[in-house]
Scaffold this motif. Structure first.
Motif, PDB file in Angstrom:
ATOM      1  N   GLY A  21      -7.154   0.898   1.299  1.00  0.00           N
ATOM      2  CA  GLY A  21      -8.538   0.917   1.767  1.00  0.00           C
ATOM      3  C   GLY A  21      -8.858  -0.268   2.659  1.00  0.00           C
ATOM      4  O   GLY A  21      -9.542  -0.124   3.675  1.00  0.00           O
ATOM      5  N   SER A  48       0.817  -1.212   0.000  1.00  0.00           N
ATOM      6  CA  SER A  48       0.000   0.000   0.000  1.00  0.00           C
ATOM      7  C   SER A  48       0.853   1.264   0.000  1.00  0.00           C
ATOM      8  O   SER A  48       0.342   2.356  -0.255  1.00  0.00           O
ATOM      9  CB  SER A  48      -0.927   0.012   1.217  1.00  0.00           C
ATOM     10  N   LYS A  86      -5.388   9.649  -0.764  1.00  0.00           N
ATOM     11  CA  LYS A  86      -6.388   9.628  -1.841  1.00  0.00           C
ATOM     12  C   LYS A  86      -7.618   8.814  -1.445  1.00  0.00           C
ATOM     13  O   LYS A  86      -8.750   9.193  -1.765  1.00  0.00           O
ATOM     14  CB  LYS A  86      -5.761   9.056  -3.116  1.00  0.00           C
ATOM     15  N   VAL A  87      -7.388   7.703  -0.760  1.00  0.00           N
ATOM     16  CA  VAL A  87      -8.521   6.862  -0.350  1.00  0.00           C
ATOM     17  C   VAL A  87      -9.426   7.607   0.621  1.00  0.00           C
ATOM     18  O   VAL A  87     -10.664   7.520   0.544  1.00  0.00           O
ATOM     19  CB  VAL A  87      -7.996   5.554   0.286  1.00  0.00           C
ATOM     20  N   LYS A 145      -4.052   1.104  -3.872  1.00  0.00           N
ATOM     21  CA  LYS A 145      -5.170   1.831  -3.259  1.00  0.00           C
ATOM     22  C   LYS A 145      -6.156   0.863  -2.602  1.00  0.00           C
ATOM     23  O   LYS A 145      -6.702   1.141  -1.533  1.00  0.00           O
ATOM     24  CB  LYS A 145      -5.892   2.679  -4.298  1.00  0.00           C
ATOM     25  N   TYR A 159     -15.017   7.099  -3.508  1.00  0.00           N
ATOM     26  CA  TYR A 159     -14.866   5.818  -2.813  1.00  0.00           C
ATOM     27  C   TYR A 159     -15.869   5.659  -1.667  1.00  0.00           C
ATOM     28  O   TYR A 159     -16.141   4.529  -1.239  1.00  0.00           O
ATOM     29  CB  TYR A 159     -13.441   5.670  -2.274  1.00  0.00           C
ATOM     30  N   ASN A 190     -10.887  11.053  -1.470  1.00  0.00           N
ATOM     31  CA  ASN A 190     -11.654  10.908  -2.704  1.00  0.00           C
ATOM     32  C   ASN A 190     -13.108  10.542  -2.377  1.00  0.00           C
ATOM     33  O   ASN A 190     -13.381   9.498  -1.782  1.00  0.00           O
ATOM     34  CB  ASN A 190     -11.035   9.818  -3.588  1.00  0.00           C
ATOM     35  N   ASN A 238      -1.462   6.861  -1.296  1.00  0.00           N
ATOM     36  CA  ASN A 238      -2.666   6.037  -1.474  1.00  0.00           C
ATOM     37  C   ASN A 238      -3.650   6.244  -0.329  1.00  0.00           C
ATOM     38  O   ASN A 238      -4.868   6.312  -0.546  1.00  0.00           O
ATOM     39  CB  ASN A 238      -2.278   4.562  -1.564  1.00  0.00           C
ATOM     40  N   TYR A 239      -3.159   6.326   0.891  1.00  0.00           N
ATOM     41  CA  TYR A 239      -4.029   6.538   2.048  1.00  0.00           C
ATOM     42  C   TYR A 239      -4.720   7.897   1.972  1.00  0.00           C
ATOM     43  O   TYR A 239      -5.914   8.021   2.283  1.00  0.00           O
ATOM     44  CB  TYR A 239      -3.228   6.428   3.348  1.00  0.00           C
ATOM     45  N   LEU A 288     -15.600   5.956   1.435  1.00  0.00           N
ATOM     46  CA  LEU A 288     -15.073   5.118   2.509  1.00  0.00           C
ATOM     47  C   LEU A 288     -15.508   5.621   3.886  1.00  0.00           C
ATOM     48  O   LEU A 288     -15.873   4.824   4.757  1.00  0.00           O
ATOM     49  CB  LEU A 288     -13.545   5.067   2.431  1.00  0.00           C
ATOM     50  N   PHE A 306     -13.341   0.521  -5.499  1.00  0.00           N
ATOM     51  CA  PHE A 306     -11.923   0.667  -5.840  1.00  0.00           C
ATOM     52  C   PHE A 306     -11.570  -0.097  -7.115  1.00  0.00           C
ATOM     53  O   PHE A 306     -10.486   0.091  -7.653  1.00  0.00           O
ATOM     54  CB  PHE A 306     -11.056   0.140  -4.697  1.00  0.00           C
TER      55      PHE A 306
END
Length: 293
Positions: free
Chosen positions: A263, A48, A73-74, A259, A80, A77, A70-71, A82, A249
């Motif tokens: 996640g 990751s 953006k997750v 990513k 997603y 964003n 990546n964290y 999340l 994702f």
């Protein structure tokens, strides 16, 4: 020292050497098995920290330039979903746990202490709930829920989660309550305690180990459940739980695996913390229920 004593001493040394060799082999196997369980988590974590092109170039290798991009953006964003999915999962899990533990304790206690005609039939019905494959009821439940307009509601998933969580809860509580002496309830009745007060203020605290075990096991079940969430709450994005959010994702033609792993680790973190915090309680509760029951 006689010859017989020498042979006996030699046999003892051989037994010690054999036991040591067996212990080494067993420990080696356990270490290999433990590493095989831990390595996927370690691989997910350092993968990751890679960018997509770095991951595609070397799937197994360590990241040359670790990054937390990546964290970021997750978490930032909005496509997603999340954050909202974790809130939904927390809400569904907490409410489901409350009713599973409450109803499981009440029904298990009544079946354990009160003898009536339907006692054993009811107990067998709950046991049958452990034997029925949950996903075999997916289509009938969807048909029923859709006919009464109960799909895609915030409370939709709570109903099946509670229904499928009750059998194991009733089974564990019923067996555990049988190990508690009835003298406690008789003494409470003499002191003037009502049935309800005795159940909740005297017996319930004594069943804390098994109730904690039930709560933790059902937390894992509710948090990770995917099939019912997909079928019953698929039309409204705002109602997505964590397993459904993870499908966001995946692209149509390609997937950004770093990513996805970021996640997955974010969504796994609460469960991992819960497990490592209460792992001893899980083992104690299950062993207590098995031995005492």
């Amino acid at each position: 020292m006689t010859r017989a004593e020498q042979m006996q001493q030699r046999a003892g040394k051989n037994n010690i050497a054999l036991n040591s060799a067996i212990s080494v082999v067993v420990n080696f196997v356990l270490v290999v098995f433990s590493l095989s369980c831990i390595y996927p988590l370690v691989w997910m974590f350092y993968s990751s920290l890679k960018l997509k092109r770095q991951f595609n170039a070397d799937i197994i290798g360590l990241p040359k330039a670790p990054t937390f991009e990546n964290y970021i953006k997750v978490l930032t964003n909005k496509d997603y979903h999340l954050g909202s999915s974790m809130i939904n999962s927390c809400r569904v899990t907490i409410i489901s746990l409350f009713f599973i533990v409450l109803f499981g304790f009440i029904v298990g206690y009544i079946l354990s202490r009160i003898k009536f005609k339907l006692n054993r039939p009811l107990y067998l019905i709950f046991l049958m709930g452990l034997l029925i494959p949950v996903h075999s009821l997916l289509v009938p439940i969807y048909v029923v829920f859709n006919s009464v307009n109960m799909t895609n509601r915030w409370f939709t998933l709570i109903i099946p989660y509670v229904a499928f969580g009750l059998p194991i809860s009733v089974f564990l509580v019923e067996g555990y309550v049988k190990t508690i002496p009835q003298d406690l309830e008789e003494a409470a009745a003499i002191d003037g305690c009502s049935f309800v007060r005795t159940m909740f203020t005297i017996i319930m605290p004594l069943t804390k180990p098994i109730l904690v075990t039930i709560a933790i096991i059902q937390t894992f079940s509710c948090w990770n459940e995917f099939s019912f969430a997909l079928v019953l709450c698929s039309k409204k994005v705002v109602l997505q739980t964590v397993p459904l959010a993870m499908t966001n994702f995946k692209g149509q033609f390609a997937s950004d695996y770093p990513k996805i792993m970021a996640g997955m680790l974010i969504t796994m973190l609460p469960i991992l913390v819960l497990y490592f915090t209460f792992s001893k309680k899980i083992i104690e509760g299950m062993v207590a229920g098995a031995v005492k029951g």
